[in-house]
Design a protein around this motif. Structure first.
Motif, short mmCIF file in Angstrom:
data_model
loop_
_atom_site.label_atom_id
_atom_site.label_comp_id
_atom_site.label_asym_id
_atom_site.label_seq_id
_atom_site.Cartn_x
_atom_site.Cartn_y
_atom_site.Cartn_z
N GLY A 107 0.78 -1.24 0.00
CA GLY A 107 0.00 0.00 0.00
C GLY A 107 0.80 1.28 0.00
O GLY A 107 0.24 2.36 -0.12
N ARG A 108 2.11 1.19 0.12
CA ARG A 108 2.92 2.41 0.23
C ARG A 108 3.27 3.03 -1.13
O ARG A 108 3.61 4.20 -1.19
CB ARG A 108 4.20 2.12 1.01
N ARG A 109 3.19 2.26 -2.19
CA ARG A 109 3.53 2.78 -3.51
C ARG A 109 2.30 2.77 -4.41
O ARG A 109 1.50 1.86 -4.35
CB ARG A 109 4.64 1.92 -4.13
N ALA A 110 2.22 3.81 -5.23
CA ALA A 110 1.10 3.92 -6.17
C ALA A 110 1.66 4.29 -7.54
O ALA A 110 2.72 4.92 -7.64
CB ALA A 110 0.10 4.97 -5.71
N GLY A 111 0.95 3.92 -8.57
CA GLY A 111 1.32 4.29 -9.93
C GLY A 111 0.37 5.35 -10.44
O GLY A 111 -0.82 5.34 -10.13
N ASP A 120 4.52 18.69 -11.32
CA ASP A 120 4.61 18.74 -9.87
C ASP A 120 3.31 18.20 -9.28
O ASP A 120 2.23 18.73 -9.55
CB ASP A 120 4.83 20.19 -9.44
N ILE A 121 3.40 17.17 -8.45
CA ILE A 121 2.20 16.58 -7.85
C ILE A 121 2.04 16.98 -6.39
O ILE A 121 1.30 16.34 -5.65
CB ILE A 121 2.16 15.05 -8.03
N THR A 122 2.68 18.06 -5.98
CA THR A 122 2.58 18.54 -4.61
C THR A 122 1.14 18.63 -4.11
O THR A 122 0.85 18.19 -3.00
CB THR A 122 3.29 19.90 -4.45
N PRO A 123 0.20 19.18 -4.90
CA PRO A 123 -1.18 19.29 -4.40
C PRO A 123 -1.83 17.94 -4.07
O PRO A 123 -2.77 17.88 -3.30
CB PRO A 123 -1.93 19.99 -5.54
N LEU A 124 -1.31 16.86 -4.64
CA LEU A 124 -1.90 15.54 -4.41
C LEU A 124 -1.33 14.83 -3.19
O LEU A 124 -1.93 13.89 -2.69
CB LEU A 124 -1.69 14.65 -5.64
N TRP A 125 -0.16 15.27 -2.71
CA TRP A 125 0.50 14.54 -1.63
C TRP A 125 -0.31 14.43 -0.35
O TRP A 125 -0.32 13.36 0.27
CB TRP A 125 1.89 15.09 -1.34
N PRO A 126 -1.02 15.45 0.10
CA PRO A 126 -1.81 15.26 1.33
C PRO A 126 -2.82 14.11 1.22
O PRO A 126 -2.92 13.28 2.12
CB PRO A 126 -2.51 16.60 1.54
N ALA A 127 -3.54 14.04 0.10
CA ALA A 127 -4.53 12.97 -0.07
C ALA A 127 -3.84 11.62 -0.26
O ALA A 127 -4.31 10.60 0.27
CB ALA A 127 -5.43 13.28 -1.27
N LEU A 128 -2.74 11.59 -0.98
CA LEU A 128 -2.02 10.33 -1.17
C LEU A 128 -1.44 9.84 0.16
O LEU A 128 -1.52 8.65 0.48
CB LEU A 128 -0.91 10.49 -2.21
N THR A 129 -0.88 10.75 0.92
CA THR A 129 -0.32 10.40 2.22
C THR A 129 -1.41 9.89 3.15
O THR A 129 -1.22 8.90 3.87
CB THR A 129 0.41 11.61 2.84
N ALA A 130 -2.56 10.54 3.13
CA ALA A 130 -3.69 10.09 3.96
C ALA A 130 -4.13 8.68 3.57
O ALA A 130 -4.62 7.92 4.41
CB ALA A 130 -4.86 11.07 3.84
N ALA A 131 -3.92 8.32 2.30
CA ALA A 131 -4.27 6.97 1.84
C ALA A 131 -3.13 5.98 2.11
O ALA A 131 -3.23 4.81 1.75
CB ALA A 131 -4.59 7.00 0.34
N GLY A 132 -2.04 6.45 2.72
CA GLY A 132 -0.92 5.57 3.06
C GLY A 132 0.16 5.48 2.01
O GLY A 132 1.09 4.69 2.14
N VAL A 133 0.07 6.28 0.95
CA VAL A 133 1.05 6.24 -0.14
C VAL A 133 2.23 7.14 0.22
O VAL A 133 2.06 8.29 0.60
CB VAL A 133 0.41 6.71 -1.47
N SER A 134 3.43 6.59 0.08
CA SER A 134 4.63 7.39 0.34
C SER A 134 5.56 7.48 -0.87
O SER A 134 6.55 8.18 -0.84
CB SER A 134 5.40 6.80 1.53
N GLU A 135 5.22 6.76 -1.93
CA GLU A 135 6.03 6.79 -3.14
C GLU A 135 5.12 6.65 -4.35
O GLU A 135 4.18 5.86 -4.34
CB GLU A 135 7.04 5.63 -3.12
N VAL A 136 5.43 7.41 -5.40
CA VAL A 136 4.66 7.36 -6.64
C VAL A 136 5.55 6.98 -7.80
O VAL A 136 6.63 7.54 -7.96
CB VAL A 136 3.98 8.73 -6.92
N ARG A 137 5.09 6.03 -8.56
CA ARG A 137 5.77 5.67 -9.80
C ARG A 137 4.98 6.29 -10.95
O ARG A 137 3.78 6.10 -11.07
CB ARG A 137 5.82 4.16 -9.97
#
Length: 143
Positions: A107-111, A120-137
């Motif tokens: 669950g830590r990585r998402a594509g 730049d995906i900065t605006p998405l990081w809060p929602a991704l982090t809340a979903a448990g994602v810490s790395e994006v491919r």
């Protein structure tokens, strides 16, 4: 591939298009300003203004940015996990030119399929982090 907002492995989209002689500095500055005012990605301003075609954009990014390419015929087979759809709702994804794809078993990585993987995906990081994602491919997808 990316553990933060924008990978430092990439040039910015504008730099890539200038280096490919697809847009000049003056036009790029105008379109950057337009994109920022409208809250849209640069690729949207470039294609909407017809400064570059979707094909030119895709070819330039495919050549310069070393990320996997996701073919259009692969998209219908993707089943996006519900928590990624919550983190990046379809309207947001469409506006930004991206689509959540998959999540690792831990669950830590998402594509993310992206029209512009340098974006730049900065605006998405809060929602991704809340979903448990810490790395994006990132994956490149044609507009």
């Amino acid at each position: 591939m990316s553990t933060g907002p924008r990978s430092k492995d990439f040039l910015d989209l504008g730099d890539i298009l200038q280096a490919a002689h697809l847009v000049d500095a003056a036009k790029l500055a105008q379109l950057r300003s337009d994109a920022q005012k409208r809250g849209r990605p640069l690729w949207h301003a470039l294609t909407h203004d017809e400064a570059v075609t979707a094909d030119e954009l895709f070819r330039a990014l495919r050549q310069e940015v070393r990320v996997p390419v996701l073919a259009a015929d692969q998209l219908p087979t993707i089943s996006v996990p519900p928590e990624l759809l919550q983190a990046i709702p379809p309207k947001t994804a469409q506006r930004l030119g991206m689509m959540p794809l998959e999540r690792s078993t831990d669950g830590r990585r998402a594509g993310l399929a992206m029209v512009d993987p340098t974006d730049d995906i900065t605006p998405l990081w809060p929602a991704l982090t809340a979903a448990g994602v810490s790395e994006v491919r990132r994956f490149l997808v044609h507009l």
